[in-house]
Design a protein around this motif. Structure first.
Motif, PDB file in Angstrom:
ATOM      1  N   SER A  59       0.836  -1.192   0.000  1.00 29.26           N
ATOM      2  CA  SER A  59       0.000   0.000   0.000  1.00 29.26           C
ATOM      3  C   SER A  59       0.875   1.247   0.000  1.00 29.26           C
ATOM      4  N   GLY A  60       0.543   2.167  -0.876  1.00 26.69           N
ATOM      5  CA  GLY A  60       1.303   3.401  -0.965  1.00 26.69           C
ATOM      6  C   GLY A  60       2.362   3.400  -2.054  1.00 26.69           C
ATOM      7  N   PHE A  61       2.568   2.263  -2.662  1.00 25.01           N
ATOM      8  CA  PHE A  61       3.550   2.136  -3.750  1.00 25.01           C
ATOM      9  C   PHE A  61       2.844   1.590  -4.989  1.00 25.01           C
ATOM     10  N   VAL A  62       3.121   2.209  -6.135  1.00 23.84           N
ATOM     11  CA  VAL A  62       2.446   1.808  -7.365  1.00 23.84           C
ATOM     12  C   VAL A  62       3.456   1.496  -8.452  1.00 23.84           C
ATOM     13  N   ILE A  63       3.012   0.669  -9.375  1.00 23.69           N
ATOM     14  CA  ILE A  63       3.904   0.183 -10.422  1.00 23.69           C
ATOM     15  C   ILE A  63       4.386   1.299 -11.331  1.00 23.69           C
ATOM     16  N   ASP A  64       3.543   2.293 -11.579  1.00 20.40           N
ATOM     17  CA  ASP A  64       3.956   3.382 -12.469  1.00 20.40           C
ATOM     18  C   ASP A  64       5.116   4.170 -11.883  1.00 20.40           C
ATOM     19  N   LYS A  65       5.175   4.262 -10.584  1.00 22.11           N
ATOM     20  CA  LYS A  65       6.225   5.012  -9.902  1.00 22.11           C
ATOM     21  C   LYS A  65       7.461   4.143  -9.643  1.00 22.11           C
ATOM     22  N   PHE A  66       7.240   2.889  -9.328  1.00 16.19           N
ATOM     23  CA  PHE A  66       8.334   1.972  -8.978  1.00 16.19           C
ATOM     24  C   PHE A  66       8.260   0.685  -9.810  1.00 16.19           C
ATOM     25  N   PRO A  67       8.410   0.758 -11.107  1.00 11.88           N
ATOM     26  CA  PRO A  67       8.378  -0.483 -11.887  1.00 11.88           C
ATOM     27  C   PRO A  67       9.537  -1.398 -11.530  1.00 11.88           C
ATOM     28  N   ILE A  68       9.242  -2.672 -11.485  1.00 11.29           N
ATOM     29  CA  ILE A  68      10.212  -3.685 -11.090  1.00 11.29           C
ATOM     30  C   ILE A  68      10.287  -4.747 -12.179  1.00 11.29           C
ATOM     31  N   SER A  69      11.488  -5.194 -12.445  1.00 15.81           N
ATOM     32  CA  SER A  69      11.668  -6.336 -13.333  1.00 15.81           C
ATOM     33  C   SER A  69      12.346  -7.464 -12.583  1.00 15.81           C
TER      34      SER A  69
END
Lengths: 115, 111
Positions: A59-69
């Protein structure tokens, strides 16, 4: 134990830009975790990255801001996108060892300063 | 929501003295971790406590776990300056194997 390396170790970035942090582990692991440690604060989980599936964000973290591979079992990247000064933190990856991930090791961290 | 509370948050103690850091957590968990962090460094694993009544010792540090009370303690015996660091306890998150950290205890050992 686990040997974990992160690149870069530190960086100074301009607001609005993006930075990709790499995490490399010395042997295959199922689960990798990304944490953030804001200045003088504790660690907060950003997301869990399993190979072959989408990362699970807290909660509070989104993929658009923190994309992960997570392209394979020894490597992961975290991108901090469209950075602002509030993103200035230490970013750490960690891995679990053992049948139930009962021992968890942390990488050396990436120290990010956003101006 | 799983909450992990440490106290004290700041501790200044003299060399040779004993002290205990407390870690309370709000929901059931079978694993409790203690980490040490030196300034500008990453986290060093100290102890992993996996069952009720578990006690582990390493040098001047001893950790214990009471899962019924949802309490872990980190006891420092005859402190030395080298123990100055921030100590974190952490508990498994309910949803998986990631960790939920306490705020940390900043320990300063003075002569």
């Amino acid at each position: 134990s686990a040997v974990i390396s992160q690149k870069p170790s530190r960086d100074i970035c301009q607001r609005g830009t993006s930075l990709t942090i790499q995490c490399q582990v010395d042997s295959q692991v199922t689960m990798m975790f990304w944490y953030r440690q804001q200045p003088g604060q504790s660690l907060t989980l950003i997301a869990t990255a399993n190979q072959g599936s989408e990362a699970t964000y807290e909660s509070g973290f989104v993929i658009d801001k923190f994309p992960i591979s997570r392209p394979n079992l020894t490597f992961s990247t975290l991108t901090v996108s469209n950075m602002s000064p509030e993103d200035s933190s230490i970013y750490l990856c960690s891995v679990g060892r053992g049948t139930y991930q009962e021992t968890q090791y942390f990488g050396p961290g990436t120290r990010l300063l956003v101006l | 929501e799983l909450k992990v509370e440490q106290n004290p948050l700041f501790l200044s103690m003299q060399e040779g003295k004993n002290y205990t850091i407390y870690c309370n957590y709000s929901t059931t968990s079978d694993r409790l971790y203690w980490y040490r962090q030196d300034p500008g460094k990453s986290l060093e694993s100290l102890f992993v406590l996996l069952s009720n009544g578990a006690v582990k010792q390493e040098g001047r540090l001893m950790a214990s776990l009471d899962t019924k009370a949802r309490l872990s303690t980190l006891h420092i015996t005859a402190a030395v300056h080298d123990l100055s660091a921030t100590y974190f306890c952490a508990v498994d998150m309910i949803s998986g194997y990631a960790l939920n950290f306490g705020k940390g205890t900043s320990l300063l050992v003075t002569p």
